[in-house]
Write a protein that holds these residues in place. Structure first.
Motif, mmCIF file in Angstrom:
data_model
loop_
_atom_site.group_PDB
_atom_site.id
_atom_site.type_symbol
_atom_site.label_atom_id
_atom_site.label_comp_id
_atom_site.label_asym_id
_atom_site.label_seq_id
_atom_site.Cartn_x
_atom_site.Cartn_y
_atom_site.Cartn_z
ATOM 1 N N THR A 120 0.841 -1.187 0.000
ATOM 2 C CA THR A 120 0.000 0.000 0.000
ATOM 3 C C THR A 120 0.884 1.247 0.000
ATOM 4 N N ASN A 121 0.375 2.329 -0.582
ATOM 5 C CA ASN A 121 1.118 3.586 -0.484
ATOM 6 C C ASN A 121 0.777 4.339 0.797
ATOM 7 N N TYR A 122 -0.041 3.725 1.625
ATOM 8 C CA TYR A 122 -0.439 4.313 2.905
ATOM 9 C C TYR A 122 0.695 4.077 3.906
ATOM 10 N N ASN A 123 1.823 4.765 3.644
ATOM 11 C CA ASN A 123 3.005 4.548 4.473
ATOM 12 C C ASN A 123 3.853 5.811 4.531
ATOM 13 N N LEU A 124 4.761 5.821 5.473
ATOM 14 C CA LEU A 124 5.585 6.996 5.771
ATOM 15 C C LEU A 124 6.406 7.444 4.574
ATOM 16 N N ALA A 125 6.981 6.504 3.843
ATOM 17 C CA ALA A 125 7.867 6.856 2.739
ATOM 18 C C ALA A 125 7.113 7.489 1.572
ATOM 19 N N ASP A 126 5.884 7.052 1.330
ATOM 20 C CA ASP A 126 5.133 7.515 0.158
ATOM 21 C C ASP A 126 4.195 8.685 0.434
ATOM 22 N N MET A 127 3.788 8.872 1.681
ATOM 23 C CA MET A 127 2.704 9.808 1.965
ATOM 24 C C MET A 127 3.101 11.038 2.779
ATOM 25 N N THR A 128 4.371 11.151 3.159
ATOM 26 C CA THR A 128 4.764 12.259 4.028
ATOM 27 C C THR A 128 5.945 13.019 3.448
ATOM 28 N N PRO A 129 6.150 14.268 3.872
ATOM 29 C CA PRO A 129 7.339 15.022 3.453
ATOM 30 C C PRO A 129 8.639 14.349 3.892
ATOM 31 N N PHE A 130 8.580 13.543 4.947
ATOM 32 C CA PHE A 130 9.767 12.835 5.411
ATOM 33 C C PHE A 130 10.295 11.922 4.316
ATOM 34 N N GLY A 131 9.411 11.174 3.692
ATOM 35 C CA GLY A 131 9.740 10.424 2.488
ATOM 36 C C GLY A 131 10.787 9.336 2.622
ATOM 37 N N GLN A 132 11.006 8.826 3.829
ATOM 38 C CA GLN A 132 12.017 7.788 4.030
ATOM 39 C C GLN A 132 11.429 6.625 4.814
ATOM 40 N N ASP A 133 12.145 5.526 4.834
ATOM 41 C CA ASP A 133 11.772 4.352 5.606
ATOM 42 C C ASP A 133 12.386 4.488 6.999
ATOM 43 N N ALA A 134 11.592 4.940 7.960
ATOM 44 C CA ALA A 134 12.106 5.179 9.307
ATOM 45 C C ALA A 134 12.616 3.901 9.944
ATOM 46 N N LEU A 135 11.949 2.802 9.687
ATOM 47 C CA LEU A 135 12.386 1.532 10.259
ATOM 48 C C LEU A 135 13.763 1.148 9.742
ATOM 49 N N GLN A 136 14.021 1.365 8.465
ATOM 50 C CA GLN A 136 15.324 1.043 7.898
ATOM 51 C C GLN A 136 16.425 1.864 8.563
ATOM 52 N N LEU A 137 16.157 3.154 8.763
ATOM 53 C CA LEU A 137 17.142 4.024 9.397
ATOM 54 C C LEU A 137 17.425 3.578 10.824
ATOM 55 N N LEU A 138 16.372 3.216 11.551
ATOM 56 C CA LEU A 138 16.550 2.775 12.932
ATOM 57 C C LEU A 138 17.257 1.426 12.983
ATOM 58 N N ALA A 139 16.880 0.513 12.079
ATOM 59 C CA ALA A 139 17.508 -0.812 12.062
ATOM 60 C C ALA A 139 19.007 -0.701 11.804
ATOM 61 N N GLU A 140 19.389 0.145 10.880
ATOM 62 C CA GLU A 140 20.807 0.318 10.571
ATOM 63 C C GLU A 140 21.562 0.879 11.768
ATOM 64 N N GLU A 141 20.961 1.829 12.464
ATOM 65 C CA GLU A 141 21.634 2.428 13.614
ATOM 66 C C GLU A 141 21.719 1.448 14.782
ATOM 67 N N CYS A 142 20.690 0.645 14.974
ATOM 68 C CA CYS A 142 20.752 -0.387 16.018
ATOM 69 C C CYS A 142 21.933 -1.314 15.776
ATOM 70 N N GLN A 143 22.123 -1.718 14.534
ATOM 71 C CA GLN A 143 23.238 -2.607 14.214
ATOM 72 C C GLN A 143 24.573 -1.921 14.464
ATOM 73 N N LYS A 144 24.677 -0.648 14.110
ATOM 74 C CA LYS A 144 25.921 0.088 14.335
ATOM 75 C C LYS A 144 26.261 0.179 15.817
ATOM 76 N N GLN A 145 25.231 0.371 16.646
ATOM 77 C CA GLN A 145 25.476 0.599 18.070
ATOM 78 C C GLN A 145 25.342 -0.666 18.917
ATOM 79 N N GLY A 146 25.129 -1.801 18.271
ATOM 80 C CA GLY A 146 25.104 -3.055 19.007
ATOM 81 C C GLY A 146 23.828 -3.319 19.769
ATOM 82 N N LEU A 147 22.736 -2.681 19.366
ATOM 83 C CA LEU A 147 21.433 -2.936 19.972
ATOM 84 C C LEU A 147 20.659 -3.929 19.115
ATOM 85 N N LYS A 148 19.827 -4.716 19.753
ATOM 86 C CA LYS A 148 18.953 -5.622 19.027
ATOM 87 C C LYS A 148 17.658 -4.888 18.687
#
Length: 356
Positions: A120-148
């Motif tokens: 669905t396009n009913y999502n953060l990346a497609d419907m907001t000015p933010f236009g990004q996948d927030a989960l992807q950004l958080l997942a990448e940072e968790c891995q960098k900082q050693g958090l699960k």
């Protein structure tokens, strides 16, 4: 109110070492303490609609409680810039607090996905000015900082056709089941290793619960599933919201806790108590949960959580007061003579960053 000297308040925590015989579940039990993040379009509203506070229900369910048509709710998406969303600061704050992982709301009952989905396009990346996948950004940072990383996923979906139900006990028709399966496959295959999948609400059949669980185990064999997948399928028991038992409980279990019990999502008009009083309350809850063998999942909403804890930060990073509270609790916990199942030394912090 002054925060009492923690070494005088607590003389040690008598934990348990009877971990689950299932190594996967035992590994989850040993994580002890995590951050829960409720963040979505509802956060932008802050518990208000048409200039008035919506006093019924949780603020993350404001679309239902204020009976907001979807076309009006989507207008909120046009304002959702999230310019202060800072995964690095979030992860650092979780680490400073002694938290071992973060559980993120990928989709709440409103059906608005906080990740990029093909369903669905009913999502953060497609419907907001933010236009990004927030989960992807958080997942990448968790891995960098050693958090699960753990994921919250609601089985209720107002966008896909569920009616408003004040008890959120909607059954799951085949059309919504297919969307759930597709979205779960995306979530389970695109964001790295997961430690927990936190289902919520709805009334799936036994076969549906088994189907959803099988997807988790297929793609994330080390992940645990909470009991709100229903039908006695989960790996650990999720207690009632903010439920803190006074005795040891059998099996693996978790208390989901919010700073203020009346809401999980951000509420601009929340009545605040004295900071030290609230901090002491949360410390006590954390200690009770851990000493009785459970894991503690402490929630933040979109913040300015300084409003929840009477702090005044000026950026998306923790305030000086926030760091001071973390340091004070860390020092107190290092003084405890904890037993094996109570691990961790810095267990709590006030949450002081802003997302939107």
């Amino acid at each position: 109110m002054e925060l009492k000297n923690s070494s005088q308040m607590y003389t040690g925590i008598h934990g348990r070492d009877d971990w689950s015989s299932d190594e996967r579940i035992a590994n989850w039990e040993k994580l002890n303490y995590a951050m829960f993040i409720h963040w979505g379009l509802y956060s932008e509203l802050g518990g208000n609609w048409n200039g008035e506070p919506v006093t019924k229900g949780y603020s993350e369910q404001i679309q239902m409680w204020a009976d907001i048509p979807e076309e009006d709710y989507l207008e909120v998406a046009k304002q959702f810039s999230a310019e202060k969303f800072d995964p690095k600061a979030i992860c650092q704050l979780a680490k400073d607090a002694g938290m071992k992982y973060i559980v993120f709301t990928t989709k709440h009952h409103d059906g608005f996905s906080m990740f990029k989905t093909k369903t669905t396009n009913y999502n953060l990346a497609d419907m907001t000015p933010f236009g990004q996948d927030a989960l992807q950004l958080l997942a990448e940072e968790c891995q960098k900082q050693g958090l699960k990383l753990g994921l919250y996923y609601s089985l209720v979906d107002w966008h896909q056709g569920h009616e408003f139900d004040y008890d959120n006990c909607n059954t799951i028709p085949e059309s919504i089941e297919e969307v759930i399966k597709e979205q779960l496959q995306e979530l389970l295959t695109q964001y790295g290793p997961l430690v927990e999948v936190w289902f919520d609400m709805g009334t799936p059949t036994l076969e549906q619960s088994k189907t959803f669980a099988s997807l988790v185990y297929k793609y994330q064999p080390e992940a645990t599933i909470n009991s709100r997948i229903w039908n006695n399928i989960g790996d650990f028991r999720t207690l009632g919201d903010n439920e803190v038992p006074q005795v040891n409980l059998d099996g693996a279990w978790q208390t989901p806790a919010s700073i203020y019990n009346a809401t999980w999502g951000y509420r601009s008009w929340q009545k605040h108590v004295d900071f030290s009083e609230k901090l002491n309350e949360l410390i006590n809850y954390l200690i009770q949960v851990r000493s009785n063998g459970g894991n503690y999942l402490l929630n933040i909403g979109r913040a300015e959580m300084d409003q929840s804890l009477n702090l005044k930060p000026t950026s998306s990073a923790p305030s000086a007061n926030g760091l001071n509270a973390t340091q004070r609790l860390s020092t107190a916990m290092k003084q405890q003579n904890s037993q094996p199942k109570t691990g961790g030394t810095s267990w709590l912090t006030d949450i002081t960053f802003t997302f939107t």
